[in-house]
Design an enzyme around this catalytic site. Structure first.
Site, PDB file in Angstrom:
ATOM      1  N   CYS A   5     -38.641 -62.425  18.414  1.00 28.63           N
ATOM      2  CA  CYS A   5     -38.193 -61.878  19.690  1.00 28.63           C
ATOM      3  C   CYS A   5     -38.556 -60.398  19.814  1.00 28.63           C
ATOM      4  O   CYS A   5     -39.722 -60.054  19.858  1.00 28.63           O
ATOM      5  CB  CYS A   5     -36.699 -62.137  19.864  1.00 28.63           C
ATOM      6  SG  CYS A   5     -36.143 -62.063  21.566  1.00 28.63           S
ATOM      7  N   HIS A   6     -37.570 -59.500  19.856  1.00 20.32           N
ATOM      8  CA  HIS A   6     -37.830 -58.069  19.949  1.00 20.32           C
ATOM      9  C   HIS A   6     -37.927 -57.422  18.568  1.00 20.32           C
ATOM     10  O   HIS A   6     -38.220 -56.236  18.458  1.00 20.32           O
ATOM     11  CB  HIS A   6     -36.731 -57.377  20.764  1.00 20.32           C
ATOM     12  CG  HIS A   6     -36.817 -57.633  22.224  1.00 20.32           C
ATOM     13  ND1 HIS A   6     -36.462 -58.837  22.782  1.00 20.32           N
ATOM     14  CD2 HIS A   6     -37.237 -56.855  23.249  1.00 20.32           C
ATOM     15  CE1 HIS A   6     -36.635 -58.788  24.083  1.00 20.32           C
ATOM     16  NE2 HIS A   6     -37.122 -57.601  24.406  1.00 20.32           N
ATOM     17  N   GLY A   7     -37.684 -58.198  17.518  1.00 18.74           N
ATOM     18  CA  GLY A   7     -37.744 -57.679  16.154  1.00 18.74           C
ATOM     19  C   GLY A   7     -39.056 -57.005  15.790  1.00 18.74           C
ATOM     20  O   GLY A   7     -39.049 -56.013  15.051  1.00 18.74           O
ATOM     21  N   TRP A   9     -40.642 -54.914  17.247  1.00 15.79           N
ATOM     22  CA  TRP A   9     -40.605 -53.486  17.579  1.00 15.79           C
ATOM     23  C   TRP A   9     -40.390 -52.654  16.314  1.00 15.79           C
ATOM     24  O   TRP A   9     -40.932 -51.562  16.183  1.00 15.79           O
ATOM     25  CB  TRP A   9     -39.488 -53.189  18.565  1.00 15.79           C
ATOM     26  CG  TRP A   9     -39.949 -52.949  19.971  1.00 15.79           C
ATOM     27  CD1 TRP A   9     -41.214 -52.627  20.386  1.00 15.79           C
ATOM     28  CD2 TRP A   9     -39.144 -52.994  21.136  1.00 15.79           C
ATOM     29  NE1 TRP A   9     -41.235 -52.480  21.750  1.00 15.79           N
ATOM     30  CE2 TRP A   9     -39.982 -52.706  22.234  1.00 15.79           C
ATOM     31  CE3 TRP A   9     -37.806 -53.264  21.368  1.00 15.79           C
ATOM     32  CZ2 TRP A   9     -39.507 -52.659  23.545  1.00 15.79           C
ATOM     33  CZ3 TRP A   9     -37.339 -53.226  22.669  1.00 15.79           C
ATOM     34  CH2 TRP A   9     -38.183 -52.932  23.740  1.00 15.79           C
TER      35      TRP A   9
END
Length: 85
Positions: A5-7, A9
């Site tokens: 997911c946004h991990g 980043w």
């Protein structure tokens, strides 16, 4: 390393994506590209010791990739087992 997911980043901030293939939530894929990654539109991307995935609906494929990596590690690394790994 496994990230979903946004991990990814965090991987951008750690500057570890340059030259690697990865995926993530569609809204941050530009950030991955800007960090030097080749972004792949797939449920899960495995690039060496890096496993990335895009969204919650990809969790089954993401989990399978992690299990496959750990199974490989268990077979490839002498002494690696459930008690020490």
């Amino acid at each position: 390393m496994a990230s979903i997911c946004h991990g990814p980043w965090l991987l951008v901030e750690a500057d570890v994506l340059r030259g690697r293939h990865a995926t993530a939530w569609y809204l941050i894929r530009t950030d991955l590209r800007n960090a030097g990654s080749t972004v792949v539109d797939a449920e899960v991307v495995v690039d060496g010791n890096l496993i990335t995935s895009g969204m919650p609906s990809d969790i089954p494929a993401f989990t399978k990739a992690i299990v496959n990596a750990l199974t490989w590690l268990r077979k490839a690394v002498p002494g690696f087992n459930e008690q020490t790994g």
